[in-house]
Every structure is written in C-alpha cells, then in structure tokens.
Design a protein around this motif. Structure first.
Motif: not given
Length: 389
Positions: A216-217, A221, A225, A273, A276-279
């Motif tokens: 994470t971060r 990352q 994913d 999820h 959804e967190r992918r820009s």
C-alpha cells in the motif's frame, strides 16, 4: 469409405475421443474424406483422404488444437475446389515468407480471433520468419527444423511446441496447395509438458495477502492490485492487464475478446473495491502504460517474483491463481458447471483440470462419507460406543 463408420464431427465430440492401444480414425459424415486421427499417445490430428490420378492418399491437415472443425472443413472445400493445385507434381515452391504472407494468411490467418492473430503473428515475427523466411518450402528439411527447435527449446520449451505446431499447420496447408508431398515437422518430437496441479492453500493465501497488503502506497501497488484481481476473478493475465474501462460495468466485467470469445465475469465485493479506487484518467485502460497511456501496461509483473519469495510460494506460477480460484470455489460447494461458467469454459472437463482438491479436503470428505454410511448400516464408532457405555 463406405465400410467405415462416420459421424458428424464437432469440436466437442473430438475432445471426447479417447486413445486406444492402436491408432484409429473417426470420419466425418458432413465432409467426405475428412477425419480425425487419434494416436495411442492421445495426440489428435485432422486428416483428409484424397483421390489423385486414380490413387488414394491420406493427407495430414495438422493438430486439432490449431483449428476448429469449421475451419478445417473450409480448408477441405478449398482443396476440392482447386484439385489442380493439389495434383500439380512439378509446381514451383515459393519461399516460406511469400507463402505465409499470401496464400496462408488468406486461407487461415484472417479467420482467427484478434487475440489469436496477435499471438500467431508474434510467433511468426520472432521465430518462424527469421528461421525459415527466405527458404523455399520444399527446402525446409527435418534436420533444419530440428536444429531450430532445439535452440528455441533451451529457453522456452512451451513456446517452442506452440511454434512447431504453427509451422506444421502452415506446411500442411502448403501440402494442400500442391507445393509439398510430406510434412517435415512430423519427425520432430515435441517437448514434454509438465503436469501442474498447484493451487494455494489457505495458509499460503494468508501469507500472500500479507505481502500484497504491505505494498500500500508504494510503487508496486498497481501490480499488487492486478495480482489480487487475478485471484478474485479467476481471469487470465491478459484479460486483467489489458482491461478497458468500457468493459467494467459496476458489478461485472464484459470482456470483448477473451481466449474463448466475449464473456461476462461477475465481480465480488473485494474485486469491485479494487477497481473503484483506480482513478479514471484519459486512458481507456484500467492499468495504462506509464509511458504511453493509449496502451495497456506491460504483461511483465516483476513484483510477482518478489511476492512469491516473501510468501514462500516460489513454485507457484501466476496462472496458478486461476487454479486457486477454481479449486476453492469447488471446495466451498460451488458446482463445477457454475465454476466453468465463471472461468469462461465451454467444456466442463476443462474446468475439472483446474479444480484440484487438497488432501485435507479429500480426507474430510472421506470421513463424512464414512460416518454417513456407518449410520445407514447401523455401525457405531468408538466415540459413539463410549457415549452408550
């Protein structure tokens, strides 16, 4: 042919053909002369019985893994429509490159799916055309094929088999067009395939998730994913790496071109999820290339080697995540036909190769069956007898 049993061949019936002690051939009732030869080793190939100048001969049309029944029937019709091409004994043979770019691509290549064309073109550009491109078809000898195959096999034995199968199919088509009489690839023995039955246990999954959580971060990352999506969806690597935003429909993926054609993949909560967190930027891809957003990122997931090492699962391939998805679905009571649909398999038997069960699950099943049968037979276990006492 009149005394031989014939049946309508389909891709499904061909898969069902089982090897016997001796080689045998099943003939097609829909296309006279077309058959599938099954060897004792399990290898299956298309054959065509032709009559040329009053003589009958059997011609190989290549392994069944390279063509569908529909494609090979079309090839047979072409041969019958152009008998002079097959019967011309002194026909001048073109170079391998000229034949591939002209006759073979018109007869075969254009009928492939886009993803198949890409894979085939890659083998042509990287291996077959550099090795045989300028050589006339009738000068491609078994010895030359053997030297090329041995060299390729040192670094990529599996891809060498695929390239050899493609070469065999191209030369079979050249035989159909009358340039050759025999296929020089027949003498080449293919590399043995390793039988993989690997999937991740619960403990191994826990260790892998711990490693992925640690990214994470970090710059890794995105790769973490992708690895999670492969595990959560059972998709193939190309399907996730090349995923487009247009194929993401809230709770499902609508894949336009998977290995088996268009298909829909349901998304569980965890997979949603991740997406959804992918820009959503200007790129049409969920995982765009960092240097060219108009293209997907590279298929090479360098972080996977480190993740395997840190999770102590170094013998696990990336494709085994698909095995794991199927195996744990079966172990949790999901019917195999449902798993087949999730994975995009048209044949349930293909799914059974992925649905490996661990020894612990087999032992538990045996214990449950034993208890059930003992109860039906009026038998008592040691625990039951101790309770009675």
């Amino acid at each position: 042919m009149a005394d031989r049993k014939r049946t309508r061949l389909t891709d499904r019936t061909i898969v069902r053909l089982r090897p016997r002690e001796r080689e045998y051939t099943v003939w097609d009732s829909h296309c006279v002369g077309l058959g599938v030869r099954v060897r004792p080793t399990g290898a299956r190939s298309y054959v065509l019985l032709e009559n040329t100048a009053g003589r009958s001969r059997r011609v190989s049309l290549g392994p069944v893994s390279l063509k569908t029944v529909k494609e090979v029937r079309r090839e047979c019709h072409v041969r019958k429509a152009e008998p002079e091409a097959s019967a011309a004994p002194g026909r001048s043979a073109p170079s391998f490159r000229d034949f591939v770019e002209d006759e073979w691509k018109q007869g075969h290549f254009e009928g492939y799916k886009p993803s198949t064309r890409k894979a085939v073109q890659s083998l042509l550009d990287r291996e077959l055309l550099p090795a045989f491109g300028s050589t006339p078809l009738d000068r491609i000898t078994p010895a030359r094929i053997g030297r090329w195959f041995d060299r390729f096999s040192r670094t990529a034995p599996g891809n060498a088999n695929h390239a050899l199968d493609l070469l065999a199919q191209i030369i079979s088509f050249a035989i159909a067009r009358g340039y050759l009489r025999t296929n020089p690839t027949r003498a080449q023995v293919r590399n043995p395939r390793t039988a993989y039955t690997r999937f991740l246990s619960r403990e191994e999954l826990t260790r892998l998730h711990r490693v992925l959580d640690s990214q994470t971060r970090t710059g890794r990352q995105e790769q973490a994913d992708i690895i999670r999506l492969l595990l959560l969806t059972g998709c193939r690597r190309n399907e996730v790496v090349g995923l487009r935003w247009s194929e993401v429909d809230h709770d499902r993926l609508v894949l336009a071109d998977s290995k088996t054609g268009p298909r829909t993949v349901p998304l569980n909560t965890q997979a949603r999820h991740i997406l959804e967190r992918r820009s959503r930027g200007a790129s049409p891809f969920v995982f765009p290339s960092p240097t060219d957003p108009s293209r997907p990122r590279s298929r090479n997931l360098s972080f996977w080697s480190r993740a395997r090492r840190e999770a102590c699962i170094e013998d696990v391939r990336l494709h085994d995540l698909r095995h794991t998805h199927a195996s744990h679905a079966v172990m949790n009571g999901v019917p195999v036909p449902v798993v087949a649909r999730l994975l995009g398999h048209s044949d349930v038997r293909t799914t059974l190769r992925y649905a490996h069960l661990g020894d612990r699950e087999v032992e538990r099943a045996a214990e449950r069956i034993g208890c059930t049968l003992a109860g039906l037979c009026g038998l008592q276990t040691e625990r039951q007898r101790s309770v009675v006492r």
